[in-house]
Write a protein that holds these residues in place. Sequence first.
Motif, PDB file in Angstrom:
ATOM      1  N   THR A 113       0.824  -1.206   0.000  1.00 20.99           N
ATOM      2  CA  THR A 113       0.000   0.000   0.000  1.00 20.99           C
ATOM      3  C   THR A 113       0.860   1.259   0.000  1.00 20.99           C
ATOM      4  OG1 THR A 113      -1.783  -1.148   1.178  1.00 20.99           O
ATOM      5  CG2 THR A 113      -1.796   1.260   1.230  1.00 20.99           C
ATOM      6  N   VAL A 114       1.920   1.267   0.801  1.00 17.14           N
ATOM      7  CA  VAL A 114       2.817   2.430   0.823  1.00 17.14           C
ATOM      8  C   VAL A 114       3.446   2.635  -0.548  1.00 17.14           C
ATOM      9  CG1 VAL A 114       4.971   3.342   1.776  1.00 17.14           C
ATOM     10  CG2 VAL A 114       3.279   2.284   3.286  1.00 17.14           C
ATOM     11  N   GLY A 115       3.872   1.553  -1.168  1.00 12.86           N
ATOM     12  CA  GLY A 115       4.447   1.663  -2.507  1.00 12.86           C
ATOM     13  C   GLY A 115       3.451   2.200  -3.508  1.00 12.86           C
ATOM     14  N   MET A 116       2.192   1.778  -3.402  1.00 10.80           N
ATOM     15  CA  MET A 116       1.167   2.227  -4.342  1.00 10.80           C
ATOM     16  C   MET A 116       0.872   3.718  -4.169  1.00 10.80           C
ATOM     17  SD  MET A 116      -2.721   0.779  -4.841  1.00 10.80           S
ATOM     18  CE  MET A 116      -2.150  -0.892  -4.603  1.00 10.80           C
ATOM     19  N   VAL A 117       0.862   4.190  -2.920  1.00  6.77           N
ATOM     20  CA  VAL A 117       0.581   5.608  -2.668  1.00  6.77           C
ATOM     21  C   VAL A 117       1.654   6.488  -3.306  1.00  6.77           C
ATOM     22  CG1 VAL A 117       0.452   7.370  -0.878  1.00  6.77           C
ATOM     23  CG2 VAL A 117      -0.756   5.203  -0.571  1.00  6.77           C
ATOM     24  N   ALA A 172       8.633   2.201  -1.644  1.00  6.55           N
ATOM     25  CA  ALA A 172       8.193   3.544  -2.057  1.00  6.55           C
ATOM     26  C   ALA A 172       9.171   4.143  -3.062  1.00  6.55           C
ATOM     27  CB  ALA A 172       8.064   4.445  -0.832  1.00  6.55           C
ATOM     28  N   MET A 173      10.463   4.038  -2.798  1.00  7.73           N
ATOM     29  CA  MET A 173      11.460   4.570  -3.732  1.00  7.73           C
ATOM     30  C   MET A 173      11.420   3.815  -5.058  1.00  7.73           C
ATOM     31  SD  MET A 173      14.802   5.508  -1.387  1.00  7.73           S
ATOM     32  CE  MET A 173      14.961   3.871  -0.683  1.00  7.73           C
ATOM     33  N   LEU A 174      11.321   2.510  -4.983  1.00  3.46           N
ATOM     34  CA  LEU A 174      11.288   1.701  -6.205  1.00  3.46           C
ATOM     35  C   LEU A 174      10.052   2.013  -7.050  1.00  3.46           C
ATOM     36  CD1 LEU A 174      12.292  -2.003  -6.468  1.00  3.46           C
ATOM     37  CD2 LEU A 174      10.064  -1.340  -7.328  1.00  3.46           C
ATOM     38  N   SER A 175       8.897   2.135  -6.392  1.00  3.48           N
ATOM     39  CA  SER A 175       7.650   2.362  -7.120  1.00  3.48           C
ATOM     40  C   SER A 175       7.600   3.763  -7.731  1.00  3.48           C
ATOM     41  CB  SER A 175       6.453   2.155  -6.184  1.00  3.48           C
ATOM     42  OG  SER A 175       6.431   0.839  -5.672  1.00  3.48           O
ATOM     43  N   LEU A 176       7.992   4.768  -6.950  1.00  6.67           N
ATOM     44  CA  LEU A 176       7.962   6.141  -7.456  1.00  6.67           C
ATOM     45  C   LEU A 176       8.954   6.311  -8.603  1.00  6.67           C
ATOM     46  CD1 LEU A 176       7.123   9.088  -7.386  1.00  6.67           C
ATOM     47  CD2 LEU A 176       8.747   9.438  -5.499  1.00  6.67           C
ATOM     48  N   GLY A 177      10.155   5.785  -8.428  1.00  2.39           N
ATOM     49  CA  GLY A 177      11.156   5.913  -9.484  1.00  2.39           C
ATOM     50  C   GLY A 177      10.710   5.295 -10.794  1.00  2.39           C
ATOM     51  N   SER A 178      10.029   4.173 -10.727  1.00  4.83           N
ATOM     52  CA  SER A 178       9.580   3.511 -11.953  1.00  4.83           C
ATOM     53  C   SER A 178       8.468   4.294 -12.640  1.00  4.83           C
ATOM     54  CB  SER A 178       9.103   2.087 -11.630  1.00  4.83           C
ATOM     55  OG  SER A 178       7.968   2.124 -10.784  1.00  4.83           O
ATOM     56  N   GLN A 179       7.540   4.843 -11.872  1.00  3.08           N
ATOM     57  CA  GLN A 179       6.413   5.549 -12.485  1.00  3.08           C
ATOM     58  C   GLN A 179       6.809   6.868 -13.121  1.00  3.08           C
ATOM     59  OE1 GLN A 179       3.074   4.623 -13.023  1.00  3.08           O
ATOM     60  NE2 GLN A 179       4.110   2.704 -12.596  1.00  3.08           N
ATOM     61  N   CYS A 417     -13.187   3.723  -9.077  1.00  2.23           N
ATOM     62  CA  CYS A 417     -13.823   2.405  -8.911  1.00  2.23           C
ATOM     63  C   CYS A 417     -13.111   1.329  -9.738  1.00  2.23           C
ATOM     64  CB  CYS A 417     -15.292   2.485  -9.319  1.00  2.23           C
ATOM     65  SG  CYS A 417     -16.281   3.581  -8.298  1.00  2.23           S
ATOM     66  N   GLY A 418     -12.865   1.627 -11.012  1.00  3.50           N
ATOM     67  CA  GLY A 418     -12.277   0.615 -11.888  1.00  3.50           C
ATOM     68  C   GLY A 418     -10.827   0.324 -11.598  1.00  3.50           C
ATOM     69  N   VAL A 419     -10.007   1.387 -11.534  1.00  2.35           N
ATOM     70  CA  VAL A 419      -8.576   1.199 -11.306  1.00  2.35           C
ATOM     71  C   VAL A 419      -8.319   0.723  -9.891  1.00  2.35           C
ATOM     72  CG1 VAL A 419      -6.329   2.346 -11.328  1.00  2.35           C
ATOM     73  CG2 VAL A 419      -8.057   2.944 -13.030  1.00  2.35           C
ATOM     74  N   GLY A 420      -9.118   1.187  -8.925  1.00  2.00           N
ATOM     75  CA  GLY A 420      -8.937   0.721  -7.550  1.00  2.00           C
ATOM     76  C   GLY A 420      -9.126  -0.785  -7.423  1.00  2.00           C
ATOM     77  N   ALA A 421     -10.185  -1.304  -8.050  1.00  2.00           N
ATOM     78  CA  ALA A 421     -10.404  -2.750  -8.021  1.00  2.00           C
ATOM     79  C   ALA A 421      -9.290  -3.501  -8.741  1.00  2.00           C
ATOM     80  CB  ALA A 421     -11.758  -3.073  -8.656  1.00  2.00           C
ATOM     81  N   GLU A 422      -8.783  -2.898  -9.820  1.00  2.00           N
ATOM     82  CA  GLU A 422      -7.691  -3.528 -10.576  1.00  2.00           C
ATOM     83  C   GLU A 422      -6.457  -3.712  -9.711  1.00  2.00           C
ATOM     84  OE1 GLU A 422      -4.585  -2.276 -14.130  1.00  2.00           O
ATOM     85  OE2 GLU A 422      -6.462  -1.161 -13.860  1.00  2.00           O
TER      86      GLU A 422
END
Length: 448
Positions: A113-117, A172-179, A417-422
């Motif tokens: 969840t932290v990574g997703m935020v 968090a660093m890995l996810s943010l850097g990739s996006q 709704c859609g992306v959250g469920a995904e």
Amino acid sequence: MSLRQEKHSQSTSGEEPIHEVVDEAAVADDDNKHLNKDGLAESDSERDEAHAAVQTIDARGQKPLSEFKRFAMMTAATFAMICASTSYAYNIISGNIQNQYGYKFRDMSNISTVGMVFCYFLLPYGTLLDLFGPRIIYTIGCVLFPLGALLFGLTFQGVIGGSVVRFCVYNAMLSLGSQLFDLASVVVMLSVFPTRKGWVIALLKTMMGLGQAIIACMKQGFFAEHTANYFYFLIALVVVIGVLVQLLVKLPPYHLTNWELKHMPAEKQAKRLATRAVYLKQEPPMWRFYFGVAVLIALVIYLPMTSAIGAFCKDNISKNAAQTFAIIAVVLTCCLLLMMVPFPYLDRLTTKKTKSVDDEEKVEEAVETIEEGVVVPHAKAKNIETDIDYIAPQYQTTFLQSCCTLKLWCILWTMFCGVGAEFVIIFNAKYIYAALNKVPSTRPLPRC
């Protein structure tokens, strides 16, 4: 009181002159009003405001674009989307973390969840992109992702200790850097191909979705027993692609950053803005887009097929077979490099002809002519071209004005709704798989 003049007209029957009173103010007001497409009167100010969003384009004196350079940028951006898909790298190794540290579902959920935020809170970085351009965004991504991946690798190697809080920071660093690779690549390529935005989105976003499966296939084939080496490989991949995109992927000259708008001389701005005509008028060779889509379709068929084989024949899949699957996936992905190969014959065959320079010289400024007593715009005769002849009209509202529209909030609710469920399904695929197959959740998912 409005001024009045007396108009004398002589009757054809020889009668006394008829005195007709005309209100000059009313005439002036009528002259300043025109009928819009709905038959309603609109003033000059309203008409000028409507035409302000429409820009005439003139490609005279502009150099033609190099399609090799344009598609070199497109190819680099496509590989950058593989870097963007590495935000899901945590999901690939989540089973290893749970097995090694004995974390429960709540702990694993907190890390993801932290990574997703951090992964999707990109508004500050969008501001940086508008202000300075994509290079600073790529630079931040090339720093954050390797740092997060390095800390993951050192943890699995036993050099540093692991905890839930530390894994949250690393992810968090890995996810943010990739996006950040996704943010910069998509914005730039939409400006480089303003008349082919659908094809650009199809290639980049599909590649981002397939990137996770490609990386998972490579992990299973080459790093199945060495998780630390898997992260070191991701560092090398991201750094190499990051350097390439910083050298190749640039905003087109007509796309000015906010810094340039404030500090660049007006004459230079006008000269760069004039290059927009070439980007709108020059048709890209479509065979390159067709080829890219064909490669993606091959990957869409191949990757799920190998995953199914790995899931149902996991006891009979040898290490050599897994490596073979990974090598084929890499070869198919590298076929995308052929999009930028110079091929003049196919370029001519799949490119629509545009107007010649001689035709452009005939275009003059719009003046009014009179034909049979009716005022007709001269632009119709001379075929004056505007940007909306090539692209759909853009919204002219500001960000704050758009926030006050119902349309924006409806789109936001749909995506919520859609992306959250995904994402709930994607980041909990391991536990969904375990529940469906009635196996312990600590058992790693079959991946190829």
